[in-house]
Design a protein around this motif. Sequence first.
Motif, PDB file in Angstrom:
ATOM      1  N   CYS A 129     177.029 -23.957  -1.183  1.00 61.02           N
ATOM      2  CA  CYS A 129     175.918 -23.028  -1.440  1.00 61.02           C
ATOM      3  C   CYS A 129     175.411 -22.525  -0.096  1.00 61.02           C
ATOM      4  O   CYS A 129     175.039 -23.328   0.777  1.00 61.02           O
ATOM      5  CB  CYS A 129     174.772 -23.713  -2.183  1.00 61.02           C
ATOM      6  N   PHE A 130     175.387 -21.210   0.068  1.00 63.12           N
ATOM      7  CA  PHE A 130     174.986 -20.606   1.337  1.00 63.12           C
ATOM      8  C   PHE A 130     173.862 -19.604   1.088  1.00 63.12           C
ATOM      9  O   PHE A 130     173.961 -18.755   0.192  1.00 63.12           O
ATOM     10  CB  PHE A 130     176.173 -19.894   1.981  1.00 63.12           C
ATOM     11  N   ILE A 131     172.785 -19.692   1.874  1.00 66.97           N
ATOM     12  CA  ILE A 131     171.662 -18.765   1.700  1.00 66.97           C
ATOM     13  C   ILE A 131     171.187 -18.217   3.040  1.00 66.97           C
ATOM     14  O   ILE A 131     171.373 -18.838   4.082  1.00 66.97           O
ATOM     15  CB  ILE A 131     170.455 -19.436   0.983  1.00 66.97           C
ATOM     16  N   ARG A 132     170.581 -17.021   2.981  1.00 74.55           N
ATOM     17  CA  ARG A 132     169.813 -16.463   4.095  1.00 74.55           C
ATOM     18  C   ARG A 132     168.401 -16.252   3.567  1.00 74.55           C
ATOM     19  O   ARG A 132     168.200 -15.594   2.531  1.00 74.55           O
ATOM     20  CB  ARG A 132     170.399 -15.127   4.565  1.00 74.55           C
ATOM     21  N   VAL A 133     167.421 -16.797   4.250  1.00 73.50           N
ATOM     22  CA  VAL A 133     166.010 -16.711   3.840  1.00 73.50           C
ATOM     23  C   VAL A 133     165.374 -15.510   4.536  1.00 73.50           C
ATOM     24  O   VAL A 133     165.627 -15.271   5.722  1.00 73.50           O
ATOM     25  CB  VAL A 133     165.265 -18.012   4.201  1.00 73.50           C
ATOM     26  N   ASP A 134     164.542 -14.766   3.833  1.00 74.23           N
ATOM     27  CA  ASP A 134     163.917 -13.585   4.448  1.00 74.23           C
ATOM     28  C   ASP A 134     163.090 -13.977   5.668  1.00 74.23           C
ATOM     29  O   ASP A 134     163.308 -13.476   6.765  1.00 74.23           O
ATOM     30  CB  ASP A 134     163.035 -12.855   3.423  1.00 74.23           C
ATOM     31  N   ILE A 135     162.114 -14.852   5.454  1.00 73.28           N
ATOM     32  CA  ILE A 135     161.258 -15.310   6.563  1.00 73.28           C
ATOM     33  C   ILE A 135     161.002 -16.807   6.386  1.00 73.28           C
ATOM     34  O   ILE A 135     160.660 -17.261   5.290  1.00 73.28           O
ATOM     35  CB  ILE A 135     159.905 -14.566   6.585  1.00 73.28           C
ATOM     36  N   LEU A 136     161.174 -17.550   7.462  1.00 74.92           N
ATOM     37  CA  LEU A 136     160.880 -18.988   7.456  1.00 74.92           C
ATOM     38  C   LEU A 136     159.847 -19.279   8.536  1.00 74.92           C
ATOM     39  O   LEU A 136     159.999 -18.844   9.681  1.00 74.92           O
ATOM     40  CB  LEU A 136     162.159 -19.786   7.703  1.00 74.92           C
ATOM     41  N   VAL A 137     158.801 -19.986   8.155  1.00 71.63           N
ATOM     42  CA  VAL A 137     157.763 -20.394   9.114  1.00 71.63           C
ATOM     43  C   VAL A 137     157.765 -21.914   9.167  1.00 71.63           C
ATOM     44  O   VAL A 137     157.452 -22.583   8.172  1.00 71.63           O
ATOM     45  CB  VAL A 137     156.372 -19.874   8.689  1.00 71.63           C
ATOM     46  N   LYS A 138     158.109 -22.481  10.318  1.00 70.50           N
ATOM     47  CA  LYS A 138     158.199 -23.941  10.476  1.00 70.50           C
ATOM     48  C   LYS A 138     157.070 -24.444  11.361  1.00 70.50           C
ATOM     49  O   LYS A 138     156.887 -23.974  12.487  1.00 70.50           O
ATOM     50  CB  LYS A 138     159.557 -24.306  11.084  1.00 70.50           C
ATOM     51  N   ARG A 139     156.311 -25.385  10.841  1.00 76.00           N
ATOM     52  CA  ARG A 139     155.266 -26.088  11.599  1.00 76.00           C
ATOM     53  C   ARG A 139     155.532 -27.573  11.437  1.00 76.00           C
ATOM     54  O   ARG A 139     155.079 -28.184  10.460  1.00 76.00           O
ATOM     55  CB  ARG A 139     153.871 -25.729  11.087  1.00 76.00           C
ATOM     56  N   GLY A 140     156.313 -28.125  12.350  1.00 72.28           N
ATOM     57  CA  GLY A 140     156.745 -29.511  12.196  1.00 72.28           C
ATOM     58  C   GLY A 140     157.666 -29.619  11.001  1.00 72.28           C
ATOM     59  O   GLY A 140     158.666 -28.895  10.897  1.00 72.28           O
ATOM     60  N   ASN A 141     157.328 -30.520  10.060  1.00 75.34           N
ATOM     61  CA  ASN A 141     158.126 -30.671   8.846  1.00 75.34           C
ATOM     62  C   ASN A 141     157.572 -29.868   7.674  1.00 75.34           C
ATOM     63  O   ASN A 141     158.101 -29.952   6.563  1.00 75.34           O
ATOM     64  CB  ASN A 141     158.215 -32.155   8.444  1.00 75.34           C
ATOM     65  N   ILE A 142     156.502 -29.122   7.917  1.00 74.25           N
ATOM     66  CA  ILE A 142     155.943 -28.230   6.892  1.00 74.25           C
ATOM     67  C   ILE A 142     156.598 -26.865   7.065  1.00 74.25           C
ATOM     68  O   ILE A 142     156.454 -26.222   8.108  1.00 74.25           O
ATOM     69  CB  ILE A 142     154.410 -28.100   7.024  1.00 74.25           C
ATOM     70  N   VAL A 143     157.314 -26.434   6.045  1.00 76.18           N
ATOM     71  CA  VAL A 143     158.115 -25.206   6.154  1.00 76.18           C
ATOM     72  C   VAL A 143     157.763 -24.248   5.017  1.00 76.18           C
ATOM     73  O   VAL A 143     157.780 -24.630   3.840  1.00 76.18           O
ATOM     74  CB  VAL A 143     159.627 -25.533   6.108  1.00 76.18           C
ATOM     75  N   GLU A 144     157.442 -23.021   5.396  1.00 76.59           N
ATOM     76  CA  GLU A 144     157.196 -21.980   4.397  1.00 76.59           C
ATOM     77  C   GLU A 144     158.467 -21.152   4.200  1.00 76.59           C
ATOM     78  O   GLU A 144     159.030 -20.623   5.158  1.00 76.59           O
ATOM     79  CB  GLU A 144     156.047 -21.067   4.833  1.00 76.59           C
ATOM     80  N   LEU A 145     158.891 -21.056   2.952  1.00 77.56           N
ATOM     81  CA  LEU A 145     160.019 -20.201   2.561  1.00 77.56           C
ATOM     82  C   LEU A 145     159.405 -18.937   1.963  1.00 77.56           C
ATOM     83  O   LEU A 145     158.740 -18.996   0.921  1.00 77.56           O
ATOM     84  CB  LEU A 145     160.866 -20.934   1.524  1.00 77.56           C
ATOM     85  N   ILE A 146     159.598 -17.802   2.622  1.00 77.67           N
ATOM     86  CA  ILE A 146     158.943 -16.563   2.190  1.00 77.67           C
ATOM     87  C   ILE A 146     159.997 -15.556   1.748  1.00 77.67           C
ATOM     88  O   ILE A 146     160.812 -15.092   2.544  1.00 77.67           O
ATOM     89  CB  ILE A 146     158.071 -15.984   3.317  1.00 77.67           C
ATOM     90  N   GLU A 147     159.983 -15.244   0.460  1.00 80.65           N
ATOM     91  CA  GLU A 147     160.901 -14.263  -0.116  1.00 80.65           C
ATOM     92  C   GLU A 147     160.158 -12.938  -0.263  1.00 80.65           C
ATOM     93  O   GLU A 147     159.137 -12.851  -0.961  1.00 80.65           O
ATOM     94  CB  GLU A 147     161.393 -14.748  -1.487  1.00 80.65           C
ATOM     95  N   VAL A 148     160.649 -11.904   0.408  1.00 72.72           N
ATOM     96  CA  VAL A 148     159.983 -10.599   0.440  1.00 72.72           C
ATOM     97  C   VAL A 148     160.564  -9.698  -0.645  1.00 72.72           C
ATOM     98  O   VAL A 148     161.779  -9.532  -0.734  1.00 72.72           O
ATOM     99  CB  VAL A 148     160.146  -9.932   1.821  1.00 72.72           C
ATOM    100  N   LYS A 149     159.700  -9.109  -1.453  1.00 72.60           N
ATOM    101  CA  LYS A 149     160.142  -8.199  -2.506  1.00 72.60           C
ATOM    102  C   LYS A 149     159.257  -6.957  -2.522  1.00 72.60           C
ATOM    103  O   LYS A 149     158.056  -7.036  -2.271  1.00 72.60           O
ATOM    104  CB  LYS A 149     160.079  -8.875  -3.891  1.00 72.60           C
ATOM    105  N   ALA A 150     159.872  -5.820  -2.871  1.00 67.54           N
ATOM    106  CA  ALA A 150     159.105  -4.576  -2.989  1.00 67.54           C
ATOM    107  C   ALA A 150     158.434  -4.464  -4.349  1.00 67.54           C
ATOM    108  O   ALA A 150     157.782  -3.470  -4.645  1.00 67.54           O
ATOM    109  CB  ALA A 150     160.013  -3.367  -2.762  1.00 67.54           C
TER     110      ALA A 150
END
Length: 654
Positions: free
Chosen positions: A97-118
């Motif tokens: 399984c291979f993915i590209r994430v739109d935007i990732l924000v990493k603060r230590g082990n806290i990670v935001e996965l941000i999917e951008v949609k119009a």
Amino acid sequence: MKRYLSKSRFKLGLECPTKLYYTNKKEYANQKKEDDFLEALAQGGFQVEELARLEYDGGILIEGNPWDYDLVIEKTNELLKQENVIIYEPAFLFNNCFIRVDILVKRGNIVELIEVKAKSINSNDEFSIIGKRGGLRSEWKAYLFDVAFQEYVMKKAFPNWSIKPFLLLIDKSKTATVDGLNQKFKITSNSNNRTGIIVEKGIAKKDIGESILAKIPVDEIVSNIQSGVYKYDESYSFIEAVHLFTGHYSKDIKINSPVNVKCKNCEFYSVYGDNLKSGYVECWTNQLNLSKKTIENEPKVYEVGNFKSASKLIESGKYLMKDITEDDITILPKTYGMSSSERQWLQIDKVKENVNTPYIDVDGLKLEISNWKFPLHFIDFETSTVAIPFNKGKKPYEQIAFQFSHHKVLENGSIIHETEYINSEAGIFPNFEFLRALRKALSLDEGSIFKYSYHENTILNAIYKQLLSSNEKDKEELIDFIQSISHSKKNSAISWVGDRDMIDLCEMVKLYYYDPQTKGSNSIKAVLPAVLNRSSYLKNKYSKSIKENSISSLNFNNDKVFIEFDENDKIINPYKSLPKLFDEWSEDELDNLISDLEGIDNGGSALIAYSKLQFQEMNDAERLEIRKALLMYCELDTLAMVMIFEFFRESISS
């Protein structure tokens, strides 16, 4: 090449698992490849991605060949060694399984996965992704399963992370606070960037004004998708789908999912002359006791216009239209014209009887036409709704009316291309000038006004709302004009039906005319070729030049012929004979183009062309060329309406 299940392929598999076998194979036709890219450009999806990156400034883009999986994963992992980092398009791999994430924000082990949609929401309204019955609303399913797949892969790759998934959406309640925001993200199909967008050089977060985006947490919903509480459909749970799709796609093994009504929209079909295999035909041939010839040529049950029982019939083993009986369809007659069910049965019956002749309700048409008041006015609007506004003070997806065409038909049959309007200037909000020009064009007499389908009425209702909150000096007169030629929407606070409420020519088609050549479609792009092919009068008239016919035109020269024939003596779609853009330009002139457009022959390309016209730096010659092409396209739209009217009048007189 390694066969990894990407997020786009995962979504494709949810739609139809069999499609995974046909995707990205050169020997199989795929009609969706170019359409998807153009649609995303037209609606602003790629622009929104670039806007979102600016809102999360300071991020690092993972660049490189997108098919070089090892390279992009290596670059991602190197950046993830940092304690705090923002990454655009980071790559993750787990178990094929291979993915590209739109935007990732990493603060230590806290990670935001941000999917951008119009896709848009209105944060001022009550908003819910969950439907009234407790399931996911259908329009959100694909987005949410996409995020769930990304979160699953990331969590498997980095099990010690605490991942918080979000959707980053357009907020229609917000207003652009800078002018020309849209044009800071320039559309081009020639960009090396995956999004096809060139971002204005040197632009920073401060240059985009206040945010027009809304960040929606979806962690609970994603968890419920992964645990099986929410399913995409009844076929598989999330985990079952992941295992099934990865196992088969990585080994290039076909999943034979049962044929169903969704096959109607399958993109893996070949067209005449492309010399490619048809996955659609192959799939149906393998599963059903039907010949290749039958599958290619026989109308299917889902081709019946607006037929809601197609899925049920396919489940019962009926696949072809000729197998439908009267017991399968409830025919409800109408007091005048054809009801929807009568029209459906007419379409079915003509297939069953192998009859290719059109049906015309002459008496019904005669009665309708006797109530029309000459001169007749045929109008068509070209409009734009983009995610990122062109103008300061405007909201996302706010309606912009940038062009209309207006043909007038006199009682003696004379055809005049009477007026037109287009805004080709950058940075101008055109709606009120558009409306003033339309009012001037239609206020000289009391003749009947025609539209094709509901679009023009919808646009006038939208401009009505814009006028209410405006400071235009003539707003009351403009509001009165709107109310005189339109009707209010169902949910409007104020109700009205105008004395000259536009007559819908599409409704006339639905009520009184059916041609098997349209295959159940009432689109003007389907109806026009049908009436042209049926009418000797139209063929004879429009295969002659404008000059010979004494037809008035504001954009075509006197030698223009609207009907041409191919080598098999078949009519060439008039839209396909519109001139190509920049045909007579030199190579040096072409090198300096901003707009990389080829032609304008449909609404989507017209919308993109208008977006291009908003480039401030476009030179006058290029702007004029696009303007000319838009004017020709829109004029042909209203002339097409006139041709359909002429066909009706010819039919009742003969």
